[in-house]
Design an enzyme around this catalytic site. Structure first.
Site, PDB file in Angstrom:
ATOM      1  CG  HIS A 125      -1.919   0.974   1.376  1.00 33.26           C
ATOM      2  ND1 HIS A 125      -1.679   2.265   1.769  1.00 33.26           N
ATOM      3  CD2 HIS A 125      -3.252   0.893   1.143  1.00 33.26           C
ATOM      4  CE1 HIS A 125      -2.825   2.933   1.778  1.00 33.26           C
ATOM      5  NE2 HIS A 125      -3.799   2.124   1.402  1.00 33.26           N
ATOM      6  CG  ASP A 202       0.656  -2.320   6.228  1.00 34.77           C
ATOM      7  OD1 ASP A 202      -0.252  -2.365   7.090  1.00 34.77           O
ATOM      8  OD2 ASP A 202       0.506  -1.804   5.104  1.00 34.77           O
ATOM      9  CD  GLN A 205      -6.755  -4.602   4.245  1.00 35.92           C
ATOM     10  OE1 GLN A 205      -7.698  -5.284   4.674  1.00 35.92           O
ATOM     11  NE2 GLN A 205      -6.946  -3.394   3.754  1.00 35.92           N
ATOM     12  CE  LYS A 228      -7.181  -0.345   6.248  1.00 36.00           C
ATOM     13  NZ  LYS A 228      -7.940   0.118   5.104  1.00 36.00           N
ATOM     14  CB  CYS A 368      -3.604   3.257  -1.653  1.00 38.62           C
ATOM     15  SG  CYS A 368      -4.890   4.430  -1.351  1.00 38.62           S
TER      16      CYS A 368
HETATM   17  N1  7TS Z   1      -1.781  -0.887   4.669  1.00 43.73           N
HETATM   18  C1  7TS Z   1      -2.663  -1.657   4.014  1.00 43.73           C
HETATM   19  C2  7TS Z   1      -2.286  -3.040   3.600  1.00 43.73           C
HETATM   20  C3  7TS Z   1      -3.938  -1.141   3.748  1.00 43.73           C
HETATM   21  O1  7TS Z   1      -4.822  -1.917   3.116  1.00 43.73           O
HETATM   22  C4  7TS Z   1      -4.257   0.171   4.153  1.00 43.73           C
HETATM   23  C5  7TS Z   1      -5.583   0.801   3.839  1.00 43.73           C
HETATM   24  C6  7TS Z   1      -3.296   0.900   4.843  1.00 43.73           C
HETATM   25  C7  7TS Z   1      -2.055   0.349   5.077  1.00 43.73           C
HETATM   26  C8  7TS Z   1      -3.549   2.274   5.354  1.00 43.73           C
HETATM   27  O2  7TS Z   1      -4.503   2.239   6.355  1.00 43.73           O
HETATM   28  P1  7TS Z   1      -5.014   3.620   7.006  1.00 43.73           P
HETATM   29  O3  7TS Z   1      -6.004   3.194   8.019  1.00 43.73           O
HETATM   30  O4  7TS Z   1      -3.824   4.272   7.578  1.00 43.73           O
HETATM   31  O5  7TS Z   1      -5.619   4.399   5.886  1.00 43.73           O
HETATM   32  N2  7TS Z   1      -6.226   0.245   2.737  1.00 43.73           N
HETATM   33  C9  7TS Z   1      -7.328   0.738   2.109  1.00 43.73           C
HETATM   34  C10 7TS Z   1      -7.945   0.080   1.062  1.00 43.73           C
HETATM   35  O6  7TS Z   1      -7.571  -1.001   0.609  1.00 43.73           O
HETATM   36  N3  7TS Z   1      -8.997   0.804   0.644  1.00 43.73           N
HETATM   37  O7  7TS Z   1      -9.074   1.911   1.413  1.00 43.73           O
HETATM   38  C11 7TS Z   1      -8.031   1.877   2.322  1.00 43.73           C
END
Ligand code: 7TS
Length: 412
Positions: A125, A202, A205, A228, A368
């Protein structure tokens, strides 16, 4: 056979799932972007503001004590949830993105130097790419990428070849938000440590969907987001291995994170407070704690099997549609509940808009993960991602809707 998870019953815990887009039942398949929140999480936040709200740590009055306890209990629950060993290793941030940036701006700026190497994977990401581009640019370090094999899994042989004493950091996702692959993070960490590199995982997910034990993985840093995993937005987590905690310099500076302040200098509080400048997101922490309680009530192994069952079912049905291309591994081994696909000749945004007319929420776009899109040679994909409140009946509606997509364009 009794279902491990009765999604229909679980849906009753989620007020938002009663929303009827265009008069249709809502089918929420955008869980990789953010998950919905159960009543218990919403109530925990309400209870916090109705009976506990005060600023934490600073005041000697009753409410401040209650709020501080609630905040610290949340930290404790997170620590146990990922088997961190000590609540002091849990730093509250805004989200996974901020957690990764914290490591980049602090540990990495102190420890990565000219000629050093940082290993990433092509499926990361942007949150796990851009902070390292910044470090590499400023310090004259080099980014190296691990690509995928024919089965869309990490090419571990090339990873092995890349490791050498110049590698100071390996930053890799636990589960891909596009392909659903679950990476062998224990093995990746062990191999990196042999050459003296640190490892950041990371887990945005993975933590919501499977059992995660950060000490078993052995990583140095582990980042994830509350939203999430049924928690509120605006609360994230960074785990830092105990042995490293004291050597990581502070990130943001200001109130709450100090020990002593003089006109010209300051000393800092002990971790984790050293990393939490300013009034923290107490409401977020309390909501996250309720979300973990809810997840534990269902059981992460049950969640994982439920999603695997749904994913396998959906993949089988989607493969029967000849104009649908699916990305990611063919088998279910080490695969999470995320399916990326495209419909021949139709832009993903159009597919998503047509499914939306049937009340189905999926995501379309680059997720992303633009380097991965380029690697797959597609501008964008559609993505369905599942959680505990989804079931096979919803997958059936999704499949029927997908079969009709081309009819809108009168192509079949
Ligand atoms: N890492 C992964 C693997 C992600 O899927 C996401 C967000 C992030 C980091 C960042 O998370 P945040 O909470 O800091 O924004 N992924 C997604 C997505 O797949 N669609 O919207 C956000």
């Amino acid at each position: 056979m009794e279902k491990i998870i009765d999604a229909r019953k679980i849906r009753e815990d989620f007020p938002i799932l009663k929303v009827r887009p265009y008069g249709k039942s809502l089918i929420y398949f955008d869980n990789a972007a953010t998950t919905q929140k159960p009543e218990s999480v919403i109530k925990a936040i309400d209870d916090y503001y109705s009976g506990m709200n005060a600023n934490v740590y600073r005041s000697a009055h009753y409410l401040s004590g209650v709020a501080t306890n609630a905040y610290e209990e949340a930290r404790n629950r997170v620590a146990k949830f990922i088997n961190a060993g000590s609540e002091n290793t849990i730093i509250f941030t805004r989200n996974a993105t901020e957690s990764i940036n914290l490591v980049a701006y602090t540990w990495a700026m102190d420890n990565i130097n000219e000629g050093d190497e940082i290993i990433l994977t092509v499926a990361e990401h942007h949150s796990n790419i851009l902070p390292w581009q910044m470090v590499a640019d400023r310090k004259g370090a080099k980014l190296r990428y691990v690509y995928l094999n024919e089965d869309s899994r990490l090419d571990m042989a090339s990873y092995k070849d890349m490791l050498n004493s110049r590698v100071k950091l390996v930053a890799v996702q636990h589960v891909s938000n596009v392909l659903g692959i679950i990476n062998p993070v224990e093995e990746i960490t062990e191999m990196a440590h042999k050459v003296g590199a640190k490892v950041l995982i990371d887990g945005a997910q993975s933590v919501p969907h499977m059992r995660v034990d950060v000490r078993k993985i052995g990583c140095d840093f582990f980042a994830f987001s509350g939203h999430k995993m049924m928690g509120p937005m605006g609360i994230g987590i960074l785990y830092v291995k105990k042995e490293l905690l004291n050597s990581v310099p502070p990130f943001l500076r200001g109130g709450e994170m100090i020990d002593e302040v003089y006109e010209d200098r300051a000393t800092f509080a002990v971790p984790p407070l050293k990393f939490e400048a300013g009034t923290p997101n107490v409401e977020g922490a309390v909501g996250l704690s309720a979300a973990i309680e809810y997840i534990e009530g269902i059981g992460l192994d049950n969640i994982h099997s439920h999603e695997a069952e749904l994913t396998q079912y959906a993949l089988e049905k989607m493969r029967e549609i000849d104009f649908v291309d699916i990305y990611g591994p063919r088998d279910m081994r080490d695969r999470g509940g995320v399916i990326s696909f495209n419909v021949a000749d139709i832009h993903p945004h159009d597919v998503s808009t047509i499914l939306d007319q049937d009340g189905i929420a999926i995501r379309s776009g680059h997720h992303c993960a633009l380097p991965l899109m380029r690697y797959l040679d597609v501008p964008a994909t559609c993505r369905a991602s599942f959680y505990i409140y989804n079931d096979m009946d919803e997958v059936d509606v999704f499949i029927d809707s997908l079969k009709n997509v081309r009819k809108w364009f009168k192509w079949s």
